[in-house]
Scaffold this motif. Structure first.
Motif, PDB file in Angstrom:
ATOM      1  N   TYR A 119      34.448 -17.638 -13.902  1.00 42.40           N
ATOM      2  CA  TYR A 119      34.098 -17.324 -15.298  1.00 42.40           C
ATOM      3  C   TYR A 119      34.950 -16.126 -15.711  1.00 42.40           C
ATOM      4  CZ  TYR A 119      31.652 -13.366 -13.271  1.00 42.40           C
ATOM      5  OH  TYR A 119      31.390 -12.217 -12.578  1.00 42.40           O
ATOM      6  N   ILE A 120      35.059 -15.936 -17.010  1.00 39.22           N
ATOM      7  CA  ILE A 120      35.632 -14.669 -17.470  1.00 39.22           C
ATOM      8  C   ILE A 120      34.726 -14.054 -18.541  1.00 39.22           C
ATOM      9  CG2 ILE A 120      38.006 -15.333 -16.920  1.00 39.22           C
ATOM     10  CD1 ILE A 120      38.540 -15.484 -19.956  1.00 39.22           C
ATOM     11  N   LEU A 121      34.742 -12.733 -18.553  1.00 40.01           N
ATOM     12  CA  LEU A 121      34.099 -11.959 -19.616  1.00 40.01           C
ATOM     13  C   LEU A 121      35.171 -11.643 -20.642  1.00 40.01           C
ATOM     14  CD1 LEU A 121      32.390  -9.431 -17.250  1.00 40.01           C
ATOM     15  CD2 LEU A 121      31.109 -10.507 -19.071  1.00 40.01           C
ATOM     16  N   GLY A 122      34.809 -11.695 -21.911  1.00 38.64           N
ATOM     17  CA  GLY A 122      35.773 -11.349 -22.952  1.00 38.64           C
ATOM     18  C   GLY A 122      35.350 -10.082 -23.673  1.00 38.64           C
ATOM     19  N   ASP A 123      36.277  -9.136 -23.777  1.00 37.11           N
ATOM     20  CA  ASP A 123      35.932  -7.831 -24.321  1.00 37.11           C
ATOM     21  C   ASP A 123      37.046  -7.240 -25.156  1.00 37.11           C
ATOM     22  OD1 ASP A 123      33.329  -7.177 -23.429  1.00 37.11           O
ATOM     23  OD2 ASP A 123      34.089  -7.127 -21.389  1.00 37.11           O
ATOM     24  N   ALA A 124      36.688  -6.201 -25.901  1.00 35.97           N
ATOM     25  CA  ALA A 124      37.676  -5.399 -26.639  1.00 35.97           C
ATOM     26  C   ALA A 124      37.447  -3.942 -26.261  1.00 35.97           C
ATOM     27  CB  ALA A 124      37.491  -5.594 -28.140  1.00 35.97           C
TER      28      ALA A 124
END
Ligand code: ZN
Ligand code: ZN
Length: 267
Positions: A95-100
């Motif tokens: 899985y990946i986490l998506g962030d800014a």
């Protein structure tokens, strides 16, 4: 309930401990699963991210631990992607986490979560002191990130609030946040409740703010409880209290990654 966290950092990026020490801590805490999500490579800020040269070792180490501890805990391999990272070989990850974590202004990458002084300086320097304009730019960046990354999990949605600089009750702020939330949930309906800034003593409540938690529930989104831990002692930091917050908002379930699937677990 048995807890899980899919947002953890190790010495492969800016965490304090080896992955295996985190696994042993998670086992001691009787957690059902742990996922690793070190920071993706960003070529403009090297001190906190994984390097391309060490990424294969990171992947190999998590896969080794997965096998070694298979009869004690479920272990998953992830990556916390910043929107300014390039996603390569995504199929290597569970899985990946998506962030800014940055606003890009001209050629400058402005860190959102470095320090209160830095954030105030950016608001002053690039937004003429207008905090709401900064907030709008942050949420636009967040939406751009998740649309580019298409992550399984939306990470620390309102990271900009880490230093209590913004009036989160202001209609302008809430509109910018809610518009971004609606768009982001269309990309991924799974969003984390993140206690990382609490364990690092920056904040006294988890991300996202209660008005956002309500809207996530209204829009049929799902919460995954993550610690964003950089320390093996913080894998389940403030989890009991976070479950109480979710119950008070009206949640009946959270989501955990179990048996390779994101499943609802009653709270
Ligand atoms: Zn982060
Ligand atoms: Zn993180």
């Amino acid at each position: 309930m048995r807890y899980s966290t899919l947002h953890t950092h190790t010495i492969f990026s800016d965490g304090k401990h080896m992955p295996e020490d985190n696994v042993l801590s998670a086992i001691a805490k009787n957690m059902v699963s742990i996922g690793f999500s070190d920071h993706s490579y960003t070529d403009f800020k090297l001190d906190c991210c994984i390097k391309p040269v060490t990424t294969p070792a990171y992947i190999a180490e998590i896969r080794r631990l997965q096998k070694k501890y298979a009869d004690q805990i479920e272990i998953y391999l992830g990556m916390e992607y910043d929107g300014f990272s390039t996603v390569e070989n995504r199929e290597l990850y569970d899985y990946i986490l998506g962030d800014a974590h940055y606003l890009k202004i001209g050629d400058e990458y402005c860190t959102v979560d470095d320090s209160k002084a830095t954030q105030l300086e950016h608001i002053h320097k690039h937004f003429s002191g207008n905090a709401m304009a900064y907030a709008k730019a942050y949420f636009e960046t967040y939406v751009d990130s998740v649309q580019r990354l298409k992550p399984e999990i939306l990470g620390h949605f309102d990271l900009l609030t880490k230093f209590n600089v913004f009036d989160e009750s202001a209609p302008t702020y809430q509109k910018a946040a809610l518009d971004a939330l609606t768009t982001s949930l269309k990309v991924s309906p799974l969003i984390e409740m993140n206690t990382g800034a609490m364990s690092r003593k920056a904040k006294d409540s988890p991300y996202p703010a209660p008005f956002l938690l309500k809207e996530i529930l209204n829009q049929g989104g799902h919460i995954i409880l993550n610690s964003d831990s950089h320390d093996l002692n913080h894998l389940d930091f403030y989890f009991d209290e976070s479950i109480e917050i979710l119950r008070s908002v009206g949640y009946k379930h959270i989501v955990q990654l179990i048996g390779g699937k994101f499943v609802e677990v009653g709270i």
